[in-house]
Enzyme design. Sequence first.
Site, PDB file in Angstrom:
ATOM      1  N   TYR A  66      47.915  39.699  39.783  1.00 16.84           N
ATOM      2  CA  TYR A  66      47.070  40.993  39.582  1.00 16.84           C
ATOM      3  C   TYR A  66      46.598  40.833  38.007  1.00 16.84           C
ATOM      4  O   TYR A  66      47.364  40.723  37.071  1.00 16.84           O
ATOM      5  CB  TYR A  66      48.177  42.152  39.670  1.00 16.84           C
ATOM      6  CG  TYR A  66      47.793  42.984  40.896  1.00 16.84           C
ATOM      7  CD1 TYR A  66      46.574  43.634  40.958  1.00 16.84           C
ATOM      8  CD2 TYR A  66      48.606  42.996  42.268  1.00 16.84           C
ATOM      9  CE1 TYR A  66      46.119  44.373  41.665  1.00 16.84           C
ATOM     10  CE2 TYR A  66      48.049  43.801  43.176  1.00 16.84           C
ATOM     11  CZ  TYR A  66      46.930  44.531  42.983  1.00 16.84           C
ATOM     12  OH  TYR A  66      46.523  45.211  44.028  1.00 16.84           O
ATOM     13  N   GLU A 116      44.262  43.732  36.718  1.00 19.54           N
ATOM     14  CA  GLU A 116      43.495  44.953  36.555  1.00 19.54           C
ATOM     15  C   GLU A 116      43.110  44.837  35.108  1.00 19.54           C
ATOM     16  O   GLU A 116      43.951  45.101  34.334  1.00 19.54           O
ATOM     17  CB  GLU A 116      44.070  46.352  37.128  1.00 19.54           C
ATOM     18  CG  GLU A 116      44.080  46.491  38.406  1.00 19.54           C
ATOM     19  CD  GLU A 116      44.710  47.661  38.989  1.00 19.54           C
ATOM     20  OE1 GLU A 116      45.343  48.795  38.207  1.00 19.54           O
ATOM     21  OE2 GLU A 116      44.931  47.873  40.211  1.00 19.54           O
ATOM     22  N   ASP A 167      18.180  42.647  42.437  1.00 22.94           N
ATOM     23  CA  ASP A 167      19.193  41.800  43.262  1.00 22.94           C
ATOM     24  C   ASP A 167      18.788  40.488  43.544  1.00 22.94           C
ATOM     25  O   ASP A 167      17.949  40.435  44.488  1.00 22.94           O
ATOM     26  CB  ASP A 167      19.525  42.710  44.565  1.00 22.94           C
ATOM     27  CG  ASP A 167      20.701  42.180  45.595  1.00 22.94           C
ATOM     28  OD1 ASP A 167      20.876  41.151  45.239  1.00 22.94           O
ATOM     29  OD2 ASP A 167      20.980  42.994  46.514  1.00 22.94           O
ATOM     30  N   THR A 214      25.015  37.671  44.500  1.00 23.67           N
ATOM     31  CA  THR A 214      26.262  37.162  45.139  1.00 23.67           C
ATOM     32  C   THR A 214      26.266  35.965  44.494  1.00 23.67           C
ATOM     33  O   THR A 214      25.529  35.160  43.604  1.00 23.67           O
ATOM     34  CB  THR A 214      26.057  36.859  46.541  1.00 23.67           C
ATOM     35  OG1 THR A 214      24.690  36.064  46.568  1.00 23.67           O
ATOM     36  CG2 THR A 214      25.696  38.199  47.340  1.00 23.67           C
ATOM     37  N   LYS A 240      25.668  31.902  47.793  1.00 21.77           N
ATOM     38  CA  LYS A 240      24.518  31.709  48.349  1.00 21.77           C
ATOM     39  C   LYS A 240      23.760  30.532  47.761  1.00 21.77           C
ATOM     40  O   LYS A 240      24.541  29.372  47.494  1.00 21.77           O
ATOM     41  CB  LYS A 240      23.467  32.796  48.552  1.00 21.77           C
ATOM     42  CG  LYS A 240      24.000  33.867  49.361  1.00 21.77           C
ATOM     43  CD  LYS A 240      23.284  35.162  49.689  1.00 21.77           C
ATOM     44  CE  LYS A 240      23.986  36.168  50.484  1.00 21.77           C
ATOM     45  NZ  LYS A 240      23.155  37.293  50.599  1.00 21.77           N
ATOM     46  N   ARG A 245      32.768  33.066  47.417  1.00 19.22           N
ATOM     47  CA  ARG A 245      32.227  34.109  48.239  1.00 19.22           C
ATOM     48  C   ARG A 245      32.341  35.345  46.993  1.00 19.22           C
ATOM     49  O   ARG A 245      33.669  35.632  46.689  1.00 19.22           O
ATOM     50  CB  ARG A 245      32.764  34.739  49.357  1.00 19.22           C
ATOM     51  CG  ARG A 245      32.853  33.740  50.617  1.00 19.22           C
ATOM     52  CD  ARG A 245      33.164  34.432  51.693  1.00 19.22           C
ATOM     53  NE  ARG A 245      31.865  34.894  52.238  1.00 19.22           N
ATOM     54  CZ  ARG A 245      30.692  34.283  52.658  1.00 19.22           C
ATOM     55  NH1 ARG A 245      30.911  33.147  52.809  1.00 19.22           N
ATOM     56  NH2 ARG A 245      29.592  35.055  52.961  1.00 19.22           N
TER      57      ARG A 245
END
Length: 413
Positions: free
Chosen positions: A49, A51, A195, A221, A224, A230
């Site tokens: 974790y 954060e 984008d 992203t 791609k 991903r």
Amino acid sequence: MIKNIDNKILNSLKKELNRQQTHIELIASENYVSKAVLELNGSILTNKYAEGYPSKRYYGGCEFIDEIESYGIELAKKLFNAEHANIQPHSGSQANEAAYKALLEPGDKVLSMSLDAGGHLTHGYHINFSGQLYNFIFYKVNPKTEEIDFEEIERLAFEHKPKLILAGASSYTKIINFKKFREIADKIGAFFMVDMAHIAGLVAGGVHPNPVLYADIVTTTTHKTLRGSRGGMILSKKEYAKKIDAVVFPGVQGGPLENQIGGKVQALSEALTQDFKDYAKQVILNAKALANSLKNKGFRLIANGTENHTVIVEVKDSIGLTGKQAETILETVGIIVNKNMIPFDKEKPVNASGIRLGSPAMTTRGFKEDEFIKVADIIQSALNNHAEDNLSKLRNEVIELCKKFPIYDYIKY
Ligand SMILES: *Cc1c(COP(=O)(O)O)cnc(C)c1O
């Protein structure tokens, strides 16, 4: 190799590996990640974790996670010539959610490309959060050329005075002129966002203009054409840095997916190599070979061809199949594509009038122009003669072609 995987999962995993090895993958948004990216995605980084951001975490024990994430931020800035990078977004959609939140208030007007012209769900589609939270106005493409029409965009910009103009698409086959978008945004005092989800790898490889030089915020992203885990990423001018970081966490996300981030950083490192530049060039050469070959066989291509990694083929009027039917026929021979709306499509999205083809995945696998010409032959034969014996003959040709370009043959489940 892997012990204790639940049998049901293991069975499906084996079948999926075999499917990936024996099919020709033409989905324009897919790719095959490197062994290193794959390894990082399944690594111990998933246990942590973290954060917050490097050196400003809400959990202890983050010193090595910090090293990886800080390195990734530096690589992203260098690769795309950006002043600021946030590599935490879980996906492209969440990168867009955060970018909108950084620039807009609910109800604000945005000018973007409509879904049928090539835009994305998160560019204001009515059943997506974007269309529900903000007031989207859409530009399409020129009905004759099927290319972006800057006169239309300028007219809509002056008529509606949007707070944000958005460029970028999921199924658009031409180079996007970001400078012209910027000029229109400046005339009306709007923000300009890009984008670049589909073309990030082409930008990284230097074969597509870099939107970071023109836009206030660029989202993407990472899985791609960029060929990483991903996930998503946001690049921006320095003045938006604080705002962007705060909207990603704690604005729309909690703990970052550090295993995915490990793979993103690896992909960014790979994208800085000469090998990747060569890859990006070949992606375009291959898409052009596929497009020209299909055109010579009489298929109608949207915008009459391609300048990037994507080819969109009209199938409804020209050969009497819906996109959905064409997709299904091609799947039986082992060629994976997706049905796709074409500009001003009269079919519903579930049927669509076109199919979208892309070269990124098979280029990674080693296909060159000759193989893509062969793929065009198979596509034509399958769509023109769906008799069972022809389809099964073509299926064998696809399997033989795939065998010559193995992937992940070191994996033994
Ligand atoms: C793929 C894509 C996205 C969404 O990415 P996800 O990771 O699937 O959420 C956003 N915008 C564009 C233009 C895309 O092509």
